[in-house]
Design an enzyme around this catalytic site. Structure first.
Site, PDB file in Angstrom:
ATOM      1  N   LYS A  41       0.853  -1.189   0.000  1.00  0.00           N
ATOM      2  CA  LYS A  41       0.000   0.000   0.000  1.00  0.00           C
ATOM      3  C   LYS A  41       0.880   1.227   0.000  1.00  0.00           C
ATOM      4  CE  LYS A  41      -4.506   0.778   0.357  1.00  0.00           C
ATOM      5  NZ  LYS A  41      -5.529  -0.174  -0.092  1.00  0.00           N
TER       6      LYS A  41
HETATM    7  N1  GLU Z   1      -7.087   0.224  -3.425  1.00  0.00           N
HETATM    8  C1  GLU Z   1      -7.885  -0.895  -3.758  1.00  0.00           C
HETATM    9  C2  GLU Z   1      -7.998  -1.845  -2.563  1.00  0.00           C
HETATM   10  O1  GLU Z   1      -7.851  -1.437  -1.448  1.00  0.00           O
HETATM   11  C3  GLU Z   1      -7.441  -1.565  -5.044  1.00  0.00           C
HETATM   12  C4  GLU Z   1      -6.049  -2.102  -5.038  1.00  0.00           C
HETATM   13  C5  GLU Z   1      -5.572  -2.603  -6.406  1.00  0.00           C
HETATM   14  O2  GLU Z   1      -6.328  -2.560  -7.356  1.00  0.00           O
HETATM   15  O3  GLU Z   1      -4.419  -2.994  -6.444  1.00  0.00           O
HETATM   16  O4  GLU Z   1      -8.322  -2.986  -2.692  1.00  0.00           O
END
Ligand code: GLU
Length: 459
Positions: A116
């Site tokens: 993240k």
């Molecule tokens: N930010 C989104 C999540 O928390 C998508 C992450 C992604 O597509 O890699 O799942």
């Protein structure tokens, strides 16, 4: 890893250690040792990258903006997870969100690990040129650690297609001659994004709720009818009748989930409330979601917040405070805004008996315990909001092949994948006393533990 995720992972490991049919070759002291190792591996991120981006603002001043990329675990594939632009971003929060990505991908058999990113800004306070610079600098500062086979960022709160296009383009400039389409997902379709990616999280959230409370229950009604499990009672009490739905958050996830609920004619559900950072709009007879979506598109994402604006749209609704959405008389509450919205100090006011986590971690551990004791059904984040990362995976695949799927194909594959996960989790959930969150964690931890063991990582 922040407390709640870490505690549930540990709980899952304890349960698995006591289950002698899981990794039966590990016995006695070796078993104890291996589970201890798993605890430390899964509770700690592999790498924490922090930078202070040097940004020249439009007024000529130079500022430093803190930014993170946290790589939690890559046992199942390259790190994967969004980049959040929000003023409350901090290391602990990003670490917890990265861990949730590891579990989410493991649960849904997406061949990625968990990561993240975050930038400590309130994007509304920056011009688009400043945001462009922030995106470029983010890629420059973290270019060593991201890439299509290393770590693939995507949108999260405060970021979207525009930011991913900018970032991918910067990555392309920094690494000439290398494949770049798979470096970021959530890009615009014209830049190599996938059809359906923007809507994927919201659609997946509604699909999960609908499949569980309708299709699954119907197909299993025989054995479920005689069950004394409190979740079964709650679920059956809500099956086959019109449900009222309140949705917190009207961004990319909340607005799409609301629209899916509004359009889902065969369940005849009503969206009685929606909310954003300013207001809650409430009408027990239901709201016209398409009209509201059209309005927010013209007004920087904000819902109409005055009597005049509502009258102009011909929408009848009570205008309430933004938090009121959490406490309304609705059967279902979809949480699609920020984390920690339902906590120990406000959980008693929540009336809905079915809660769906469209956002990541919107319910604290303390509140979760109270709700679970009440027999409230909580459909957890890693189960409900995985549509985004699942379609990100499809986008990454399409970028590799440079062959692009139709929108219909994307949704068919998305729902098939989510259904497969639901079918592997729901029988256990309705059949035992673990919460749905615990069941999902057990499943994900089991997968990660088996792979780590087989790769010799526990020696
Ligand atoms: N930010 C989104 C999540 O928390 C998508 C992450 C992604 O597509 O890699 O799942």
């Amino acid at each position: 890893m922040a407390s709640q995720t870490g505690a549930i992972v540990q709980q899952s490991l304890n349960a698995l250690m006591g289950d002698s049919s899981f990794l039966p070759n590990l016995q006695d002291q070796a078993r104890e040792q291996a589970f201890k190792s798993l605890g430390s591996i899964l509770s700690t991120p592999n790498k924490v990258h922090k930078a202070f981006l040097r940004i020249t603002l439009d007024n000529g001043s130079v500022v430093r903006i803190p930014a993170y990329r946290i790589q939690h675990n890559d046992t199942l594939g390259p790190y994967k997870g969004g980049i959040r632009f929000h003023e409350s971003v901090n290391e602990e929060e990003v670490t917890n969100l990265a861990a949730l990505m590891t579990l989410k991908n493991a649960l849904h058999e997406v061949p990625f690990g968990g990561g993240k990113g975050g930038v400590v800004i309130s994007p509304r306070n920056y011009s688009s040129k400043e945001l462009y610079t922030i995106c470029k600098k983010y890629v420059q500062y973290f270019s060593d650690v991201i890439g299509p086979d290393k770590d693939i960022p995507a949108p999260d709160m405060g970021t979207g297609e525009r930011e991913m296009d900018w970032m991918m383009s910067e990555y392309k400039s920094i690494t000439p001659g290398f494949p770049y389409l798979g470096s970021f997902t959530g890009k615009s379709v014209i830049n190599g994004g996938s059809l359906g990616r923007r809507e994927a999280t919201g659609k997946g959230v509604y699909y999960t709720f609908r499949y569980m409370l309708h299709d699954f229950l119907k197909s299993q009604s025989g054995w479920l009818a005689g069950s004394s499990n409190p979740y079964v009672q709650t679920a059956l009490g809500h099956a086959d009748r019109q449900l009222s739905i309140a949705v917190q958050g009207f961004g990319n996830v909340g607005s799409v989930a609301s629209l899916e609920a509004y359009k889902c004619s065969y369940l005849h559900n009503k969206v009685v409330a929606v909310s954003d950072r300013n207001v809650t709009l409430y009408n027990p007879d239901g709201l016209s979601i398409p009209t509201l979506i059209e309005y927010t598109a013209r007004n920087r994402g904000d819902l109409p917040g005055t009597e005049e604006a509502l009258a102009e749209l011909d929408i009848k609704a009570e205008i309430l405070g933004r938090e009121e959405v959490l406490y309304l008389n609705a059967d279902v509450l979809i949480l699609a805004a920020l984390e920690e919205q339902i906590r120990g100090d406000n959980v008693e006011r929540v009336k809905a008996r079915i809660l769906v986590e469209g956002a990541n971690a919107p319910i604290t551990g303390e509140a979760d315990e109270v709700l679970t004791k009440r027999g409230t059904i909580i459909i957890p984040d890693i189960l409900a909001n995985a549509g985004g990362v699942i379609v990100s995976y499809f986008e990454w695949l399409q970028g590799r092949e440079t062959q692009f799927f139709t929108e219909e194909h994307v949704y068919t594959m998305l729902f098939e994948k989510m259904q497969k996960t639901l079918n592997s989790i729901l029988p256990a959930y309705f059949g035992d006393s673990y919460s749905l969150r615990e069941n999902c964690y057990n499943h994900a931890v089991m997968k990660l533990s088996t792979v780590l063991y087989k790769q010799g990582k526990l020696y």
